[in-house]
Write a protein that holds these residues in place. Structure first.
Motif: not given
Lengths: 458, 383
Positions: B29-30, B132-138, B202, B207-208, B211, B365, B368
């Motif tokens: 996916p990434s 999205a790759d960091i995990g936030a889909s919104t 974002i 967290i972003y 990361r 991670a 990614i």
């Protein structure tokens, strides 16, 4: 002649709007209602003595029956099935709620085709999952691969035994309830670990190892944080902890004791991590591990894993509500008042059942609010990294939980008047924060100009 | 027969008993397309990750030798489908140099406007898919919503939403329709205020930031040594922008800043800088479009070009600042209708080289995040 394609999923809802409405209403209201009614009617009688009394009233002496224990077992089995069904229906409905909320948050529509409001999508999904091929990879460990989802299922269903639903509505009010709950819910990680190993896939193995490390680590702060309300109530029984609180916010443990307030957040964070919810969804991190531990699963087996994940949210929410947020306690109505309405008969009065229903609803509403909070977090936050997840646990949550624990040791010695004062102050503070949050939200919306709630495509 | 690439890659990895070799891709996916990152890891720590590219190779450069000069334009769309306008422009510029053509000013301006709109849309995908790759889909869906608005604008301009085929040798294919200018301006007003919401959503999320900050730091020297370009280069603090420093097309007439990485959240050249540079560039593009729309000259949109142009024998280079860095077309003519050679240098391909060195010691991670921060488009790598 009008030609309609057989596969057009919209046409069924559009062609038979009344049937669609009826089906939706059945699944949306009647099904949960039915489950709640069965819970309400069965669970108060779920002690052997009460059962005997009910049977006697019906002209059947269970107490001297030869098969008394067998009958009791059968009835427990029925109750267990009902509670497990409740978990399954909750998981299904929550998928729909989550997808609709996610749709709104993500500025898209979300599922709105099957049934009214798209509510039937979770039923459709369940059927789809059942009919899918149950694929087992050629190199997988077949036995363990098949068994893994059941470990998770056991971890999901066992905690429901002690989870309260209402004042007298609980399957079994064990005197070690909290301990039992934390112990049995750890079964889920066995399922994760077994599935990751048995899949014989590197992605699944990564997910499983991450899951094991995460869940085992977060059990520690969660366990210590849970000790705070346990100490304040002086009991491990779930119902006992709720009875030690009250219906009004300043009577809740979270608002009574500053340490419990902190412990509430520690406990919720830890249970997010144990439930593999964002921002701690590392075991199934889509963008990193494809699908993590359930990467190789399909059909009914993945449905079980997903069901565990969603139904687990009820456990997370119900546990937090029980321990910190006053459980089913109805404002301005004490437990004694409810008990007085019961009467001395074998069958309690209708009024008593009414109070039970109210307490049931109070508990459900509180839990749903927390579940929606979890959903909200999931669609807002990015994912933390493995080392950050570990650092958060061991560097912040564990010492924090310990500090709360030690503070509470002294707290239980101060007089009750102090509890009331700090309760009022803390709940006023929480109310202030909520107002501030609402104002901030309004300001943010005003800044982007024209962001409005559009309900036209419901 | 030569050894297959996969085996060549695997031969370079020597995992110990504690380590495993895992393929990030070709289906993952990434990876932003069909790329394989062959990764040797010790648990979560990566020892080395080697990109194995070529899964999307379609021989686009070779096709350029067969289809004639104007006929190659639609193929350039397919080289970088997220910033097709800019890919068009680069090829057109190279052939125009071969033909010694002067492009009418209005066409230059339209190219700049369409190109910058396309850059914004491409950057929306970049920052959204990074989130999205960091995990936030919104944020991804919000970014795609913003991109849709630009797609609508570009569809009105040229009839296509993805593969525009807008530039022509000697100009552009369509003039701006009536009322288009106002729509673009309205969108830009929205964009300028929306970026603030985006940052709250974002960019500045705790967290972003944690990361991305201090992750996979590429120093100035390393960025130059590995030939990074575009936003990836600028994030390391090097102020180089083809639009400003080579001043092609209508760009000399616009005033705009070139955002560079400042290490605001961590170290200069970390993943967050590569992300932030793209967000800031969207605002700069907005400035450029506003200036271009204000000064848009009247006149022709096409120079006089033969239907089947036959440039004199020779070679030419067209360099444009694409969304993924400097895109460079090298076209050689032998005097016939077809090009003798067409070669393309792209930003995503240049970013592949540094991954092996940067990935050493990263966590899974972080790899990614590193890949996402380069804003890779797979067909641009393989062509």
């Amino acid at each position: 002649m009008k030609i309609t394609t057989a596969l057009d999923s919209t046409s069924l809802t559009r062609r038979y709007p009344k049937t669609a409405l009826a089906t939706t209403l059945f699944f949306m209201l009647a099904l949960p209602f039915l489950l709640y009614v069965v819970l309400l009617l069965m669970l108060p009688f779920n002690r052997p003595e009460a059962l005997n009394a009910v049977a006697q009233r019906l002209g059947w002496d269970l107490g001297h029956s030869l098969y008394r224990d067998t009958w009791y077992g059968v009835i427990l089995l029925v109750e267990g099935t009902v509670v497990a069904l409740y978990a399954a229906v909750f998981a299904g409905v929550t998928t729909w709620v989550e997808r609709r909320i996610a749709g709104r948050m993500q500025s898209r529509i979300g599922p709105n085709r099957p049934g009214v409001f798209g509510f039937m999508s979770w039923v459709a999904d369940a059927f789809k999952m059942l009919f899918k091929e149950d694929l087992i990879p050629a190199e997988a460990d077949r036995l363990l691969f098949r068994a893994a989802p059941y470990f998770s299922m056991v971890g999901l269903t066992l905690p429901f035994v002690v989870l309260p639903f209402g004042e007298s509505v609980v399957v079994a009010d064990l005197n070690v309830g909290v301990f039992y709950l934390t112990a049995t819910s750890a079964f889920i990680v066995v399922g994760i670990l077994v599935s990751g190993w048995a899949s014989n896939s590197k992605w699944a193995l990564f997910g499983a190892v991450r899951g094991a490390a995460q869940v085992v680590s977060y059990e520690i702060p969660a366990g210590i944080a849970i000790m705070v309300p346990v100490m304040m109530a002086g009991t491990l029984s779930m119902q006992g902890i709720i009875r030690a609180q009250g219906g009004l916010p300043w009577q809740w443990f979270a608002c009574q004791n500053p340490a419990a307030f902190v412990a509430f957040f520690i406990s919720v964070t830890a249970s997010l991590a144990e439930g593999n919810r964002t921002p701690f969804d590392l075991p199934e991190a889509e963008s990193e591990l494809v699908a993590g531990y359930h990467a190789e699963y399909s059909g009914f087996r993945i449905a079980l894993f997903l069901m565990v994940e969603w139904a687990n949210m009820w456990i997370m929410g119900a546990l937090a509500v029980t321990l910190f947020l006053g459980g089913w306690q109805i404002p301005f109505v004490s437990v004694e008042m409810i008990n007085q309405t019961r009467g001395t008969e074998v069958f309690p009065t209708l009024l008593w059942f009414g109070w039970q229903l109210v307490s049931l609803l109070v508990f459900a509403v509180k839990t749903w609010l927390l579940v929606i909070l979890f959903i909200w977090l999931r669609w807002t936050l990015p994912r933390v990294r493995v080392d950050q997840m570990m650092a958060l646990c061991w560097k912040y949550l564990v010492p924090g939980a310990f500090a709360c624990f030690i503070f509470t040791l002294f707290w239980v010695m101060v007089p009750a008047s102090v509890h009331l004062v700090s309760g009022v102050v803390l709940s006023a503070g929480v109310a202030l924060l909520l107002v501030k949050f609402a104002l901030r939200t309004r300001k943010n919306i005003a800044q982007v100009k024209g962001a409005s709630v559009d309900l036209s495509n419901w | 027969m030569a050894e297959p690439v996969e085996r060549q890659v695997l031969r370079r990895l020597t995992p110990s008993d504690e380590e495993i070799v895992i393929n990030f891709g070709p289906q993952h996916p990434s990876t932003h397309g069909v790329i394989d990152f062959v990764t040797q890891t010790n648990g979560e720590i990566i020892r080395r990750s080697i990109p194995d590219i070529g899964y999307l190779h379609r021989g686009l450069e070779k096709i350029g030798e067969a289809v004639g000069y104007p006929g190659y334009m639609p193929f350039t769309d397919r080289i970088d489908y997220l910033a097709a306008m800019l890919a068009n422009e680069g090829y057109a510029m190279a052939v125009e140099r071969l033909l010694k053509l002067e492009v009418p000013p209005r066409a230059k301006y339209l190219r700049a406007i369409a190109g910058e709109l396309c850059r914004i849309s491409s950057h929306w995908v970049a920052v959204g898919s990074m989130a999205a790759d960091i995990g936030a889909s919104t944020p991804l869906t919000h970014a795609l919503r913003e991109r849709e608005a630009i797609n609508d604008l570009l569809e009105e301009l040229c009839g296509a939403r993805l593969t525009f085929n807008y530039a022509r040798i000697g100009g552009v294919s369509f003039d701006a329709p009536e009322g288009w200018r106002e729509k673009v301006l309205r969108y830009l007003d929205h964009l300028d205020s929306y970026i603030q919401e985006w940052d709250r959503l974002i960019s500045l999320n705790e967290i972003y930031v944690k990361r991305l900050a201090k992750v996979a730091v590429i120093s100035r020297e390393k960025a130059i040594a590995y030939g990074l370009c575009g936003p990836n280069l600028r994030a390391s603090g090097i102020s180089w922008d083809t639009r400003r420093d080579l001043a092609y097309g209508a760009y000399p007439e616009f005033k705009f800043d070139v955002p560079v990485g400042e290490g605001k959240m961590g170290v200069k050249g970390d993943c967050w800088d590569r992300y932030a540079v793209r967000v800031l560039e969207m605002l700069e593009s907005s400035k450029i479009i506003r200036q271009a729309l204000a000064k848009l000259p009247e006149g022709e949109i096409m120079a006089k070009v033969a239907r089947k142009p036959k440039p004199e024998a020779g070679e030419a280079i067209g360099r444009v600042e694409s969304a993924r860095g400097e895109m460079c077309y090298y076209v050689v003519s032998d005097g016939s209708e077809n090009a003798y050679r067409v070669r393309v240098r792209t930003g995503s391909f240049m970013a592949m080289g540094i991954i092996e060195e940067m990935s050493q010691g990263l966590m899974i991670a972080d790899l990614i995040a590193l890949i996402a921060s380069f804003d890779i488009v797979a067909p641009e790598i393989d062509r």
